[in-house]
Motif scaffolding. Structure first.
Motif, PDB file in Angstrom:
ATOM      1  N   ASN A 107      -5.787   6.854   7.041  1.00 38.98           N
ATOM      2  CA  ASN A 107      -6.554   5.790   6.392  1.00 38.98           C
ATOM      3  C   ASN A 107      -6.826   4.645   7.376  1.00 38.98           C
ATOM      4  N   LEU A 108      -5.832   4.297   8.176  1.00 37.87           N
ATOM      5  CA  LEU A 108      -6.009   3.221   9.153  1.00 37.87           C
ATOM      6  C   LEU A 108      -6.941   3.652  10.284  1.00 37.87           C
ATOM      7  N   GLN A 140     -10.331   3.221   9.082  1.00 39.41           N
ATOM      8  CA  GLN A 140     -10.728   1.807   9.084  1.00 39.41           C
ATOM      9  C   GLN A 140     -11.125   1.332  10.475  1.00 39.41           C
ATOM     10  N   TRP A 149       0.831  -1.200   0.000  1.00 38.39           N
ATOM     11  CA  TRP A 149       0.000   0.000   0.000  1.00 38.39           C
ATOM     12  C   TRP A 149       0.867   1.252   0.000  1.00 38.39           C
TER      13      TRP A 149
END
Length: 98
Positions: free
Chosen positions: A47-48, A51, A17
Motif C-alpha cells: 500500500n505504501l 502511494q 492503519w
C-alpha cells in the motif's frame, strides 16, 4: 520539536492503519492466482509502495530498518511474480489487493 511531533503522529497513523487492517480481514483477499497470499505486513508495505513512497520513507513510516523493507519488497515481488514496483502495484490493483 515540530519535526519530532510529526514523526510521532505518523507513527500513530501507521499503528491505527495496522489495527484496522488486522480487524477487517476482508481487506486480505486470497486470489487463486497467487502462489502464497500476502501477509498483513506485506499488504501494508505494498500500500505504501502504491502511494509512491521510497524504501527509506517506508522504513521511517513503519519504524523498520531499510534492509527489512527491502526484504519485504523482495517477498512481495516473489509472491506476485513481478520484478518492478509498478508491476506489483498494477497487479495488486487488478487482483483487488489495493
Amino acid at each position: 520539536m515540530p519535526k519530532y511531533l510529526g514523526k510521532l503522529l505518523e507513527g500513530f497513523e501507521a499503528e491505527k492503519w495496522r489495527r484496522e487492517v488486522k480487524s477487517d480481514q476482508r481487506l486480505i483477499p486470497s486470489p487463486k492466482s497467487l502462489i502464497e497470499p500476502l501477509s498483513v505486513r506485506e499488504l501494508e508495505g505494498l500500500n505504501l509502495i502504491a502511494q509512491g513512497l521510497s524504501n527509506r520513507e517506508i522504513s521511517e513510516r513503519l519504524f523498520l530498518a531499510l534492509s527489512t523493507v527491502k526484504g519485504h519488497n523482495r517477498i512481495i515481488f516473489d509472491k506476485l511474480q513481478v520484478s518492478r514496483r509498478t508491476e506489483a502495484v498494477a497487479l495488486a490493483r487488478k487482483l483487488g489487493l489495493l
